[in-house]
Design a protein around this motif. Structure first.
Motif, short mmCIF file in Angstrom:
data_model
loop_
_atom_site.label_atom_id
_atom_site.label_comp_id
_atom_site.label_asym_id
_atom_site.label_seq_id
_atom_site.Cartn_x
_atom_site.Cartn_y
_atom_site.Cartn_z
N SER A 1 0.82 -1.21 0.00
CA SER A 1 0.00 0.00 0.00
C SER A 1 0.86 1.27 0.00
CB SER A 1 -0.95 0.01 1.20
OG SER A 1 -0.23 0.11 2.40
N ARG A 2 2.14 1.15 0.33
CA ARG A 2 3.07 2.29 0.31
C ARG A 2 4.01 2.21 -0.89
NH1 ARG A 2 0.02 1.85 4.18
NH2 ARG A 2 0.22 2.94 6.15
N LYS A 3 3.65 1.33 -1.87
CA LYS A 3 4.43 1.14 -3.10
C LYS A 3 5.85 0.65 -2.81
CE LYS A 3 1.75 4.41 -5.80
NZ LYS A 3 0.83 4.97 -4.85
N LYS A 4 5.96 -0.28 -1.89
CA LYS A 4 7.24 -0.92 -1.54
C LYS A 4 7.10 -2.41 -1.81
CE LYS A 4 9.01 2.70 0.74
NZ LYS A 4 10.17 3.43 0.37
N MET A 5 8.25 -3.07 -2.03
CA MET A 5 8.24 -4.52 -2.23
C MET A 5 8.12 -5.19 -0.86
SD MET A 5 11.12 -4.94 -5.17
CE MET A 5 10.86 -6.70 -5.25
N PRO A 6 7.12 -6.06 -0.67
CA PRO A 6 6.87 -6.63 0.66
C PRO A 6 8.03 -7.44 1.24
CG PRO A 6 5.06 -7.13 -0.83
CD PRO A 6 6.12 -6.48 -1.64
N ILE A 7 8.61 -8.34 0.46
CA ILE A 7 9.69 -9.18 0.99
C ILE A 7 10.90 -8.33 1.34
CG2 ILE A 7 11.29 -11.07 0.47
CD1 ILE A 7 8.41 -11.98 0.86
N GLN A 8 11.25 -7.43 0.44
CA GLN A 8 12.43 -6.57 0.65
C GLN A 8 12.24 -5.69 1.88
OE1 GLN A 8 13.24 -4.05 -2.67
NE2 GLN A 8 15.14 -3.27 -1.83
N TYR A 9 11.08 -5.07 2.01
CA TYR A 9 10.86 -4.17 3.14
C TYR A 9 10.69 -4.95 4.44
CZ TYR A 9 10.26 0.46 4.93
OH TYR A 9 10.47 1.63 5.58
N GLY A 10 10.14 -6.18 4.36
CA GLY A 10 10.03 -7.02 5.54
C GLY A 10 11.40 -7.40 6.08
N ILE A 11 12.32 -7.77 5.18
CA ILE A 11 13.67 -8.12 5.61
C ILE A 11 14.38 -6.89 6.19
CG2 ILE A 11 15.95 -8.85 4.79
CD1 ILE A 11 14.42 -10.67 2.78
N TYR A 12 14.21 -5.74 5.53
CA TYR A 12 14.81 -4.50 6.03
C TYR A 12 14.29 -4.20 7.44
CZ TYR A 12 15.41 0.58 6.49
OH TYR A 12 15.71 1.82 6.96
N THR A 13 12.98 -4.32 7.63
CA THR A 13 12.39 -4.02 8.93
C THR A 13 12.81 -5.05 9.98
OG1 THR A 13 10.52 -2.96 7.85
CG2 THR A 13 10.22 -3.57 10.15
N PHE A 14 13.00 -6.31 9.57
CA PHE A 14 13.47 -7.31 10.51
C PHE A 14 14.82 -6.90 11.11
CE2 PHE A 14 16.07 -11.10 11.41
CZ PHE A 14 15.30 -11.67 12.40
N PHE A 15 15.70 -6.37 10.28
CA PHE A 15 17.03 -6.03 10.78
C PHE A 15 17.07 -4.67 11.48
CE2 PHE A 15 18.35 -9.46 7.99
CZ PHE A 15 19.26 -10.10 8.81
#
Length: 119
Positions: free
Chosen positions: A88-102
């Protein structure tokens, strides 16, 4: 040779200084968080190795393992939330999920701050 001058805070440059401090502080948190989460993953892998080889771990390290598991669990939940809201924020889910995990909560704040900036 120049001497350090005290910063004069006025209403004009206070916003700039606070924005600068906030940006540097979040960068510092990101770097520390990446290091700590990577260390937590390493600790857990070491713990698994110890269990596989039937070695004995000192009981004094148990609180450290519980803290690291709690932190990894919280970061994992934040990553799931970020991956869910990323499209919904025009971001890639897997990529942003991994970024947020770290990087943790800072990643979530960045994701949701963009919504408020665009409105």
């Amino acid at each position: 040779m120049s001497k350090l001058q005290p910063i004069q805070l006025s209403s004009a440059n206070t916003g700039l200084n606070l924005k600068f401090i906030k940006q540097n502080f979040s960068t510092l948190i990101k770097v520390i968080s990446i290091f700590l989460i990577a260390s937590a993953i390493g600790l857990e892998l070491g713990n698994i190795y110890i269990l596989i080889t039937n070695s004995k771990l000192p009981s004094s390290l148990n609180p450290i393992f519980w803290i690291e598991r709690f932190a990894v669990t919280i970061h994992f939940l934040e990553a799931i939330i970020a991956a869910f809201f990323a499209p919904s924020r025009k971001k890639m889910p897997i990529q942003y999920g991994i970024y947020t995990f770290f990087v943790g909560t800072v990643g979530l704040l960045e994701l949701f701050q963009e919504e408020f900036r665009t409105k």
